[in-house]
Design a protein around this motif. Structure first.
Motif, short mmCIF file in Angstrom:
data_model
loop_
_atom_site.label_atom_id
_atom_site.label_comp_id
_atom_site.label_asym_id
_atom_site.label_seq_id
_atom_site.Cartn_x
_atom_site.Cartn_y
_atom_site.Cartn_z
N ARG A 58 0.65 -1.02 -14.71
CA ARG A 58 0.84 0.11 -15.61
C ARG A 58 -0.16 1.20 -15.29
NH1 ARG A 58 0.28 -2.26 -20.72
NH2 ARG A 58 -1.94 -1.74 -20.73
N ALA A 59 0.29 2.44 -15.21
CA ALA A 59 -0.61 3.58 -14.97
C ALA A 59 -1.63 3.64 -16.09
CB ALA A 59 0.19 4.88 -14.91
N GLY A 60 -2.90 3.78 -15.71
CA GLY A 60 -3.96 3.86 -16.70
C GLY A 60 -4.51 2.52 -17.13
N ALA A 61 -3.92 1.43 -16.64
CA ALA A 61 -4.44 0.10 -16.98
C ALA A 61 -5.83 -0.05 -16.38
CB ALA A 61 -3.52 -0.99 -16.44
N LYS A 62 -6.70 -0.75 -17.08
CA LYS A 62 -8.08 -0.91 -16.62
C LYS A 62 -8.13 -1.95 -15.51
CE LYS A 62 -10.34 0.51 -20.88
NZ LYS A 62 -10.87 1.72 -20.29
N ARG A 63 -7.72 -1.51 -14.34
CA ARG A 63 -7.68 -2.40 -13.18
C ARG A 63 -7.80 -1.56 -11.94
NH1 ARG A 63 -4.11 -4.68 -9.43
NH2 ARG A 63 -4.20 -6.94 -9.24
N THR A 64 -8.79 -1.86 -11.10
CA THR A 64 -8.97 -1.14 -9.85
C THR A 64 -8.30 -1.92 -8.73
OG1 THR A 64 -11.08 -0.29 -10.63
CG2 THR A 64 -10.65 -0.13 -8.27
N LEU A 65 -7.41 -1.27 -8.01
CA LEU A 65 -6.66 -1.96 -6.97
C LEU A 65 -7.48 -2.10 -5.70
CD1 LEU A 65 -3.25 -0.10 -7.32
CD2 LEU A 65 -4.03 -2.17 -8.49
N LYS A 66 -7.47 -3.31 -5.14
CA LYS A 66 -8.12 -3.53 -3.86
C LYS A 66 -7.29 -2.90 -2.75
CE LYS A 66 -10.33 -7.87 -5.17
NZ LYS A 66 -10.51 -9.30 -4.83
N TYR A 67 -7.94 -2.62 -1.62
CA TYR A 67 -7.21 -2.02 -0.51
C TYR A 67 -6.02 -2.86 -0.09
CZ TYR A 67 -9.83 2.11 0.85
OH TYR A 67 -10.35 3.38 0.90
N ASP A 68 -6.20 -4.18 -0.02
CA ASP A 68 -5.11 -5.01 0.47
C ASP A 68 -4.01 -5.22 -0.55
OD1 ASP A 68 -6.36 -6.70 -1.28
OD2 ASP A 68 -6.89 -8.22 0.21
N GLN A 69 -4.14 -4.64 -1.74
CA GLN A 69 -3.09 -4.75 -2.76
C GLN A 69 -2.26 -3.48 -2.85
OE1 GLN A 69 -5.84 -5.81 -5.97
NE2 GLN A 69 -4.66 -7.67 -6.24
N ARG A 70 -2.68 -2.43 -2.18
CA ARG A 70 -1.98 -1.17 -2.28
C ARG A 70 -0.84 -1.12 -1.28
NH1 ARG A 70 -6.78 3.01 -3.94
NH2 ARG A 70 -8.12 1.44 -4.84
N THR A 71 0.24 -0.49 -1.65
CA THR A 71 1.41 -0.45 -0.78
C THR A 71 1.23 0.55 0.35
OG1 THR A 71 2.41 1.22 -2.21
CG2 THR A 71 2.98 -1.06 -2.63
N GLU A 72 1.93 0.27 1.44
CA GLU A 72 1.98 1.24 2.52
C GLU A 72 3.02 2.30 2.14
OE1 GLU A 72 0.04 1.49 5.19
OE2 GLU A 72 -1.09 -0.18 4.36
N GLN A 73 2.58 3.51 1.94
CA GLN A 73 3.47 4.57 1.50
C GLN A 73 3.55 5.65 2.56
OE1 GLN A 73 1.12 4.68 -2.25
NE2 GLN A 73 3.11 4.91 -3.23
N PRO A 74 4.75 5.87 3.14
CA PRO A 74 4.87 6.84 4.24
C PRO A 74 4.50 8.25 3.82
CG PRO A 74 7.03 6.07 3.46
CD PRO A 74 6.01 5.17 2.86
N GLU A 75 4.69 8.59 2.54
CA GLU A 75 4.31 9.94 2.10
C GLU A 75 2.81 10.16 2.24
OE1 GLU A 75 5.03 7.51 -1.77
OE2 GLU A 75 5.84 7.64 0.27
N LYS A 76 2.02 9.12 2.00
CA LYS A 76 0.57 9.25 2.14
C LYS A 76 0.18 9.39 3.61
CE LYS A 76 -0.84 7.05 -2.16
NZ LYS A 76 -1.81 6.12 -2.79
N GLU A 77 0.91 8.69 4.48
CA GLU A 77 0.66 8.84 5.92
C GLU A 77 0.91 10.28 6.36
OE1 GLU A 77 -0.55 6.76 8.08
OE2 GLU A 77 -0.48 4.86 6.98
N ARG A 78 1.99 10.88 5.86
CA ARG A 78 2.31 12.25 6.25
C ARG A 78 1.24 13.22 5.73
NH1 ARG A 78 7.41 10.65 4.33
NH2 ARG A 78 7.32 12.12 2.58
N ILE A 79 0.79 13.00 4.52
CA ILE A 79 -0.26 13.86 3.95
C ILE A 79 -1.54 13.73 4.77
CG2 ILE A 79 -1.78 14.18 1.95
CD1 ILE A 79 0.63 13.29 0.20
N ALA A 80 -1.90 12.51 5.11
CA ALA A 80 -3.11 12.27 5.90
C ALA A 80 -3.03 12.94 7.27
CB ALA A 80 -3.34 10.77 6.05
N LYS A 81 -1.88 12.81 7.90
CA LYS A 81 -1.68 13.42 9.23
C LYS A 81 -1.81 14.94 9.14
CE LYS A 81 1.54 13.32 13.13
NZ LYS A 81 2.84 12.77 13.62
#
Length: 253
Positions: A58-81
């Motif tokens: 849930r957005a805003g839930a008190k939980r910090t996501l670890k790197y290995d739990q985050r999804t690979e999102q192509p939109e973020k790749e495009r932004i980074a590039k």
């Protein structure tokens, strides 16, 4: 059950359960995994949830996501590039510990650079480049984000003046850029103060999300790189704040 009815039931479910797995959705609604993923994408676009591997929180839930739990999102790749294209020879840059910023390391040109970061992920990716002088801040270690945070980190950053700062955003509203927690916000504030040019990387899901800790106003930004053209209201808002909008569009194959 149609998608509209199913999504409404999911909205009600995540109000009481901050984290759901893909398998739970498949079993509960008797749908395929691909259908469950499409439902999750739709809910994320509405700002209700954050995608993680094999599920959602849930957005805003008190939980910090670890790197290995985050999804690979192509939109973020495009932004980074797209963001990496703004780096120039002999630049002095600050790279935030945000996941989209971390993805920039795959696209940073092999220029002579001075790089300051609080991200151990970024340090590991570019630390062995002979053409990069890498400076890593001190501070308290955050094992979830693999970064250094807090007052010590912010103080280290303020000792540098750089050409460009690449910053992630948890949320964007007409009031400015927001972070999820205080220690992260303190570091981002220092980064904004250290840069001649402040470049924010934010995908479309970050718009109109407000968190408790404000980092800076829109007027303190120079460039916003996102994956979709903002609404007319947002375009006008950014124009008034003198922020350049860059859209990292999907590449045709």
């Amino acid at each position: 059950m149609g998608q509209a009815e199913r999504l409404q039931k999911m909205r009600e479910w995540i109000k009481t359960t901050p984290e759901l797995t893909l398998d739970q959705l498949v079993e509960t609604y008797q749908i395929s995994r691909d259908t469950a993923r499409r439902d999750i994408i739709q809910l994320e676009s509405e700002g209700d949830i954050i995608r993680i591997k094999n599920g959602l929180v849930r957005a805003g839930a008190k939980r910090t996501l670890k790197y290995d739990q985050r999804t690979e999102q192509p939109e973020k790749e495009r932004i980074a590039k797209r963001a990496a294209m703004r780096i120039k020879q002999d630049d002095r840059i600050v790279l935030d510990a945000a996941t989209t910023v971390a993805k920039m390391t795959a696209y940073i040109p092999f220029y002579s650079l001075q790089v300051i970061t609080n991200s151990l992920e970024i340090a590991e990716q570019i630390g062995e480049r002979a053409n990069v002088d890498l400076y890593v801040t001190g501070g308290k270690f955050d094992p979830h984000a693999k970064s250094l945070v807090g007052i010590k980190t912010a103080d280290d950053i303020l000792h540098y003046q750089v050409d460009r700062v690449f910053l992630g955003a948890c949320g964007l509203t007409s009031e400015g850029v927001f972070a999820e927690n205080l220690e992260e916000a303190i570091v981002k504030k220092a980064m904004v103060r250290s840069g001649a040019e402040v470049i924010v990387l934010a995908d479309r899901t970050k718009f109109d999300k407000r968190f408790f800790h404000k980092v800076c106003s829109l007027e303190q930004l120079d460039v916003l790189i996102t994956n979709e053209r903002p609404s007319a209201d947002w375009e006008e808002r950014l124009h008034q704040a003198d922020v350049t909008i860059e859209v990292a569009k999907e590449e045709l194959t």
